[in-house]
Design a protein around this motif. Structure first.
Motif, PDB file in Angstrom:
ATOM      1  N   ALA A 183      67.339  55.300  30.057  1.00 24.52           N
ATOM      2  CA  ALA A 183      67.536  55.465  28.655  1.00 24.52           C
ATOM      3  C   ALA A 183      66.991  54.682  27.798  1.00 24.52           C
ATOM      4  CB  ALA A 183      68.902  55.541  28.161  1.00 24.52           C
ATOM      5  N   ILE A 184      66.236  54.842  26.684  1.00 25.35           N
ATOM      6  CA  ILE A 184      65.431  53.644  25.938  1.00 25.35           C
ATOM      7  C   ILE A 184      66.166  52.529  25.599  1.00 25.35           C
ATOM      8  CG2 ILE A 184      64.256  53.591  23.739  1.00 25.35           C
ATOM      9  CD1 ILE A 184      63.124  56.565  23.933  1.00 25.35           C
ATOM     10  N   ASN A 207      67.507  47.164  26.141  1.00 23.48           N
ATOM     11  CA  ASN A 207      68.545  46.009  26.035  1.00 23.48           C
ATOM     12  C   ASN A 207      68.225  45.121  27.464  1.00 23.48           C
ATOM     13  OD1 ASN A 207      70.083  46.739  23.860  1.00 23.48           O
ATOM     14  ND2 ASN A 207      71.264  48.120  25.253  1.00 23.48           N
ATOM     15  N   ALA A 208      67.555  45.781  28.489  1.00 21.95           N
ATOM     16  CA  ALA A 208      67.305  44.806  29.529  1.00 21.95           C
ATOM     17  C   ALA A 208      66.023  44.001  29.164  1.00 21.95           C
ATOM     18  CB  ALA A 208      66.670  45.792  30.633  1.00 21.95           C
ATOM     19  N   TYR A 234      59.498  49.074  32.461  1.00 26.25           N
ATOM     20  CA  TYR A 234      60.226  50.106  33.554  1.00 26.25           C
ATOM     21  C   TYR A 234      60.358  49.063  34.746  1.00 26.25           C
ATOM     22  CZ  TYR A 234      58.254  54.027  31.122  1.00 26.25           C
ATOM     23  OH  TYR A 234      57.869  55.211  30.370  1.00 26.25           O
ATOM     24  N   PRO A 235      59.716  48.121  35.015  1.00 27.98           N
ATOM     25  CA  PRO A 235      60.226  47.324  36.289  1.00 27.98           C
ATOM     26  C   PRO A 235      61.340  46.387  35.860  1.00 27.98           C
ATOM     27  CG  PRO A 235      58.244  46.416  35.487  1.00 27.98           C
ATOM     28  CD  PRO A 235      58.274  47.738  34.760  1.00 27.98           C
ATOM     29  N   LEU A 236      61.331  46.019  34.515  1.00 30.93           N
ATOM     30  CA  LEU A 236      62.513  45.105  34.144  1.00 30.93           C
ATOM     31  C   LEU A 236      63.908  45.794  34.045  1.00 30.93           C
ATOM     32  CD1 LEU A 236      60.789  43.021  31.368  1.00 30.93           C
ATOM     33  CD2 LEU A 236      60.845  42.617  33.663  1.00 30.93           C
ATOM     34  N   PRO A 270      68.920  45.550  35.378  1.00 25.30           N
ATOM     35  CA  PRO A 270      69.583  46.402  34.397  1.00 25.30           C
ATOM     36  C   PRO A 270      70.698  45.887  33.811  1.00 25.30           C
ATOM     37  CG  PRO A 270      70.190  46.975  36.797  1.00 25.30           C
ATOM     38  CD  PRO A 270      69.185  45.836  36.943  1.00 25.30           C
ATOM     39  N   ILE A 271      71.120  46.449  32.614  1.00 27.98           N
ATOM     40  CA  ILE A 271      72.366  46.102  31.832  1.00 27.98           C
ATOM     41  C   ILE A 271      73.463  46.759  32.541  1.00 27.98           C
ATOM     42  CG2 ILE A 271      73.519  46.053  29.623  1.00 27.98           C
ATOM     43  CD1 ILE A 271      71.262  44.102  29.667  1.00 27.98           C
ATOM     44  N   VAL A 272      74.665  45.963  32.985  1.00 27.76           N
ATOM     45  CA  VAL A 272      75.547  46.567  33.784  1.00 27.76           C
ATOM     46  C   VAL A 272      76.657  46.844  32.622  1.00 27.76           C
ATOM     47  CG1 VAL A 272      77.167  45.986  35.322  1.00 27.76           C
ATOM     48  CG2 VAL A 272      75.076  45.162  35.887  1.00 27.76           C
TER      49      VAL A 272
END
Length: 415
Positions: free
Chosen positions: A334-335, A340-341, A395-397, A402-404
């Motif tokens: 999701a955008i 956020n990541a 994309y790689p970040l 990822p934001i958990v």
């Protein structure tokens, strides 16, 4: 003079800029510098520019008349010609013009020029006006030994506009800038700064009080990114594994190349405006894979569909066919999760800046992280064309960092 005004007054650069918040004395500095320049030869013509005729009539002309009177310099202001003629020995004249119609900046040559608030113009109009002004700035006044033509600019920073592109982003030789905050002027009312602080949101405070460039659009997508604090001079080492984020857009293909240092991402290079997926794959192979770098590509998940060049072959299969390792989920994150990541890596709650960018080798990514704003629908704006390289970078970040999220019902963790 205030300290920033004095610093600017003494500059010897060909194209100096005084960039400051409200109340920093930009017009006062312009008038002082203009009169200094005129006191070189009675034949010198000093050109003064304002964005509109009203500003010439209500601000610039009265200020020049006041300064000349205080200095005891006799003058006559011809309002029809918009020229201030002086009659003092060794003092030239002043031509007052507007920036509203750059095509009308014709018919005279100036020895020095002073341009007020050029950043209030749209970028293209400001650039055209600037080109016209420097083209007219070629007069060689009588009696001046080694005449030095100069054009000076005085402006409030109006976001990432012409002044930022010319003096802030990557200035050419001769382009020197002095930035001034409102509180550097001790002659303002005691409550002036406090009144502004109470009235303005943070972005406007940064621009109109601190005199700094900031995103004045509808909210920055990456508000904590700093080309200074997130900068690194790091480059890829020989044979070092590379992670490549890639966005698919025919004729606007973008990629950001990362290395991992101490478990954290470092953007060391970028590719922008690539033609298509085969050419991007070939470029990655020639530039990196053939030189011993192992490459993992983290592409746009839409690349699982047919490519823009060959309907029978997907973008991902083209990358794999070139010998590149591909890591991709079935759909893009999701955008909001991707944004956020990235923001969490730019600056987290502990004050750590875990994402580093070689801003010299990644100029488009740097501009995008600084400038991308939200559109009227609350989504990252895509109208400026800076979004492709930012999408590629994300994309790689988003996959690796990822934001958990914790669900309210089960308290189980999910990505």
């Amino acid at each position: 003079m205030t300290e920033p005004q004095a610093e600017f007054f003494q500059l010897t650069a060909k194209y100096p800029a005084f960039v400051g918040g409200f109340g920093t004395g930009k017009t006062e500095t312009l008038a002082n510098c203009a009169i200094r320049d005129a006191l070189t030869s009675s034949s010198a013509l000093i050109a003064l520019y304002e964005p509109t005729y009203d500003l010439v009539r209500l601000i610039l002309a009265p200020r020049m008349e006041e300064k000349l009177s205080d200095l005891g310099i006799r003058y006559k202001y011809n309002k029809q010609e918009n020229i201030i003629y002086t009659s003092a020995p060794n003092c030239g004249d002043f031509v007052l013009r507007t920036l509203e119609n750059p095509a009308r900046i014709i018919g005279y040559e100036s020895y020095r020029a002073h341009v007020d608030e050029i950043d209030t113009l749209k970028k293209k109009q400001a650039l055209l006006a600037w080109q016209k002004i420097i083209a007219r700035n070629r007069q060689q006044p009588a009696g001046v030994i080694d005449p030095f033509n100069r054009v000076s600019v005085y402006s409030t920073p109006e976001g990432y506009q012409f002044v930022y592109d010319t003096w802030g982003r990557n200035p050419k030789p001769g382009y020197v800038m002095v930035q001034a905050a409102t509180y550097t002027n001790p002659f303002l009312p005691d409550d002036y700064v406090q009144t502004l602080m109470e009235s303005y949101p943070p972005a406007l405070i940064e621009a109109y009080i601190e005199g700094q460039f900031t995103n004045l659009a509808s909210g920055s997508v990456y508000p904590d990114f700093s080309r200074k604090l997130n900068h690194t001079d790091a480059v890829e080492a020989e044979g070092e594994p590379l992670l490549v984020g890639m966005d698919f857009n025919r004729l606007h293909m973008s990629a950001v190349i990362y290395v991992m240092r101490d478990g954290l991402p470092v953007a060391v290079n970028e590719i922008t405006d690539g033609r298509d997926t085969p050419s991007m794959a070939q470029l990655l192979v020639e530039r990196y894979k053939n030189k011993g770098h192992a490459i993992q590509v983290f592409p746009d998940a839409s690349g699982q569909n047919s490519s823009s060049k060959n309907a029978s072959e997907s973008d991902l299969s083209i990358l794999k066919g070139a010998g590149l390792s591909v890591r991709v989920n079935s759909t893009n994150p999701a955008i909001v999760d991707r944004v956020n990541a990235v923001n969490a890596l730019i600056l987290n709650g502990q004050g750590e800046r875990r994402l580093k960018v070689n801003t010299h080798r990644c100029p488009h990514l740097t501009d995008g992280l600084e400038q991308q704003a939200y559109d009227k629908n609350g989504m990252p704006d895509k109208s400026s064309g800076i979004d492709h390289v930012i999408d590629a970078a994300g994309y790689p970040l988003a996959m690796l960092f990822p934001i958990v999220k914790r669900t309210a019902t089960s308290q189980s963790l999910r990505v």
